[in-house]
Design an enzyme around this catalytic site. Structure first.
Site, PDB file in Angstrom:
ATOM      1  N   GLN A   1      -4.535  -4.638   7.010  1.00 23.99           N
ATOM      2  CA  GLN A   1      -5.707  -5.583   6.714  1.00 23.99           C
ATOM      3  C   GLN A   1      -5.757  -7.113   7.275  1.00 23.99           C
ATOM      4  O   GLN A   1      -6.764  -7.922   7.099  1.00 23.99           O
ATOM      5  CB  GLN A   1      -5.510  -5.818   5.124  1.00 23.99           C
ATOM      6  CG  GLN A   1      -5.688  -4.716   4.403  1.00 23.99           C
ATOM      7  CD  GLN A   1      -6.977  -4.037   3.912  1.00 23.99           C
ATOM      8  OE1 GLN A   1      -7.902  -5.040   4.300  1.00 23.99           O
ATOM      9  NE2 GLN A   1      -7.159  -2.738   3.940  1.00 23.99           N
TER      10      GLN A   1
ATOM     11  N   LYS B   1     -10.806  -0.109  10.303  1.00 26.95           N
ATOM     12  CA  LYS B   1     -10.870  -1.237   9.717  1.00 26.95           C
ATOM     13  C   LYS B   1     -11.389  -2.337  10.586  1.00 26.95           C
ATOM     14  O   LYS B   1     -11.745  -3.610   9.987  1.00 26.95           O
ATOM     15  CB  LYS B   1      -9.581  -1.559   8.952  1.00 26.95           C
ATOM     16  CG  LYS B   1      -9.505  -0.848   7.780  1.00 26.95           C
ATOM     17  CD  LYS B   1      -8.064  -1.044   6.944  1.00 26.95           C
ATOM     18  CE  LYS B   1      -7.511   0.134   6.089  1.00 26.95           C
ATOM     19  NZ  LYS B   1      -8.359   0.508   5.061  1.00 26.95           N
TER      20      LYS B   1
ATOM     21  N   ASP C   1       2.917  -4.185   8.097  1.00 23.27           N
ATOM     22  CA  ASP C   1       1.664  -3.450   8.036  1.00 23.27           C
ATOM     23  C   ASP C   1       0.576  -4.275   7.887  1.00 23.27           C
ATOM     24  O   ASP C   1       0.117  -5.294   7.472  1.00 23.27           O
ATOM     25  CB  ASP C   1       1.632  -2.790   6.332  1.00 23.27           C
ATOM     26  CG  ASP C   1       0.372  -2.097   5.938  1.00 23.27           C
ATOM     27  OD1 ASP C   1      -0.437  -2.252   7.056  1.00 23.27           O
ATOM     28  OD2 ASP C   1       0.208  -1.601   5.066  1.00 23.27           O
TER      29      ASP C   1
ATOM     30  N   HIS D   1       0.974  -1.279  -0.012  1.00 23.22           N
ATOM     31  CA  HIS D   1       0.009   0.058  -0.148  1.00 23.22           C
ATOM     32  C   HIS D   1       0.820   0.940   0.193  1.00 23.22           C
ATOM     33  O   HIS D   1       1.868   1.099   0.575  1.00 23.22           O
ATOM     34  CB  HIS D   1      -0.802  -0.150   1.114  1.00 23.22           C
ATOM     35  CG  HIS D   1      -2.070   0.974   1.291  1.00 23.22           C
ATOM     36  ND1 HIS D   1      -1.528   2.170   1.539  1.00 23.22           N
ATOM     37  CD2 HIS D   1      -3.395   1.038   1.042  1.00 23.22           C
ATOM     38  CE1 HIS D   1      -2.866   3.099   1.764  1.00 23.22           C
ATOM     39  NE2 HIS D   1      -3.870   2.062   1.418  1.00 23.22           N
TER      40      HIS D   1
ATOM     41  N   CYS E   1      -4.778   2.521  -3.953  1.00 25.08           N
ATOM     42  CA  CYS E   1      -3.520   2.994  -3.152  1.00 25.08           C
ATOM     43  C   CYS E   1      -2.462   1.763  -3.378  1.00 25.08           C
ATOM     44  O   CYS E   1      -1.638   1.589  -2.519  1.00 25.08           O
ATOM     45  CB  CYS E   1      -3.549   3.414  -1.679  1.00 25.08           C
ATOM     46  SG  CYS E   1      -4.538   4.693  -1.182  1.00 25.08           S
TER      47      CYS E   1
END
Length: 440
Positions: free
Chosen positions: A234, A257, A231, A154, A395
């Site tokens: 998600q 999220k 990261d 991302h 993104c």
């Protein structure tokens, strides 16, 4: 065996159906221990209509919805407890501080952190990565040092490192992506041989749904002498993201999220790294002592939380973490795995639809192209039927370039989605094909 339109859902810890605002009712013999309608009833926005049709919300990779209890907890803070944190000796300040730090404990537990002081609140994953790039990168990265990223990152885990490279003269290198949508681990090993200072990579791709082998990547990186940043934007909402098992050095994730408010997230980092790193920003709260000649810093995590924080957002974030904990990470994964299987079956049966990403080791994020229909046109048509999906490059422009496309349509599912909504998506795609006179 569960039929496709009767996907078993999440078990609450006590085996009872979860009802709005966290209340539970005793299950009757006719009730499933997980009642998707009872779960959905906790999310007020899911009962609304869009263009006169029931909302089918399939844009969860961008932002999830919030349950009653998160909304109510934020409202209670604003109505009854609002004051600045850490600085006051009065009752409201004490209550606000306790709510803020209680949220830190809940968020730490969500990612398996045993020390809440290793959780730094940020505005989201983006700021968490920027914090590491600016603070750790500014202090410990020198000209010629290498930072190893991947081609599926991302922009939030790419642009901060590009900025660091511009400031320090460090070099960025990128692990390739296979045609199946997984990381090329042979290429990874080849680049690791160059002994990078840091390996920064996504736990789950926001475009492909790929679940990367985080423990293996971290172990290989550490063996090569590199630190690791994951990261987790998600992954934290969907998977059991235990930083102690993963073994990474930094883990970044967002509240919005995972059923929480926008504008709040967290960085988990090993305590010794936080102690070594200089402050990210200067101001109130992050100091120990200030004189005209200079200042000394508070201990982590407060060293990295300058100024008045997003207190209501943090309180909501903590409530969201507790909500997910009560549902259970393994149970959420089980429900989403059933959705994933059903979506793969339905989507792969549609002529002209190309699905990106692996068939195995993936989450319920589905990016696709549909003939020569532009993703934005497809999203607009589906919206007229109340179906909310994402369209664009997500993104992920370098990844789109890798596949030779400008963007995709993306449907992403979460704990409150149902197989009926997958059917609605597929019906909407069939209608879109009719609008365009067929798919070529």
């Amino acid at each position: 065996m569960t039929e496709p339109n009767q996907v078993a859902g999440v078990l609450a810890p006590d085996g009872r159906a979860v009802l709005p605002d966290g209340d539970r009712a005793a299950p009757s013999p006719q009730e499933s221990p997980w009642d998707i309608e009872a779960i959905r009833a906790q999310f007020p926005i899911l009962s609304r209509e869009v263009h006169g049709r029931p909302l089918v919300y399939l844009d969860n990779a961008a932002s999830s919805q919030q349950p009653h209890r998160v909304l109510s907890r934020v409202e209670r803070y604003l109505r009854e407890q609002h004051a600045n944190v850490h600085r006051g000796a009065h009752q409201l300040s004490a209550e606000a501080t306790e709510a803020y730090e209680d949220a830190r404990r809940a968020v730490a537990a969500h990612v398996g952190a045993t020390n809440p002081a290793e959780i730094v609140f940020t505005r989201g994953t983006t700021e968490a990565v920027n914090l590491v790039a600016s603070s750790w990168g500014g202090a410990f990265v020198s000209p010629g040092d290498e930072i190893l990223l991947t081609k599926m990152e991302h922009h939030s885990n790419l642009v901060p490192w590009q900025l660091l490279a511009g400031r320090t003269g460090c070099v960025l290198r990128f692990v390739d992506v296979t045609p199946e949508g997984t990381l090329d681990l042979e290429d990874f090993d080849r680049l690791l041989a160059r002994q990078p200072r840091l390996v920064a990579f996504t736990h789950v791709s926001n475009s492909l749904g790929t679940i990367n082998p985080v423990r293996e990547i971290v172990a290989r990186a550490h063996a090569a002498g590199a630190l690791t940043l994951v990261d987790g934007a998600q992954a934290a909402p969907h998977l059991l993201s235990d930083v102690s098992r993963i073994g990474c050095d930094f883990y970044a994730f967002s509240g919005h999220k995972m059923c929480g408010p926008t504008g709040v997230g967290a960085l988990w980092a090993r305590r010794e790294l936080l102690e070594e790193m200089p402050p990210y920003q200067g101001g109130g709260e992050m100091i120990s002592e200030v004189r005209l000649e200079g200042s000394s810093w508070a201990k982590p995590p407060h060293k990295f939380e300058a100024g008045t924080p997003n207190i209501s957002g943090v309180v909501g974030f903590g409530e969201a973490a507790r909500f997910l904990a009560e549902l259970g990470a393994e149970a959420i994964e089980s429900h989403e795995a059933a959705l994933k299987r059903y979506a793969l079956e339905r989507l792969c049966d549609i002529d002209g639809l190309r699905l990106y990403g692996p068939r195995q080791e993936r989450t319920s994020v589905f990016s696709f192209t549909y003939g020569d229909v532009h993703p934005h046109d497809l999203s607009t048509i589906l919206d007229q039927w109340g179906i909310a999906i994402r369209a664009g490059h997500h993104c992920n422009q370098p990844l789109m370039d890798h596949y030779g496309i400008s963007g995709t349509a993306r449907a992403s599912f979460y704990l409150y989605n149902s197989t009926e909504e997958i059917d609605a998506l597929c019906d909407g795609l069939a209608l879109a094909a009719e609008v365009f006179g067929g798919i070529s």
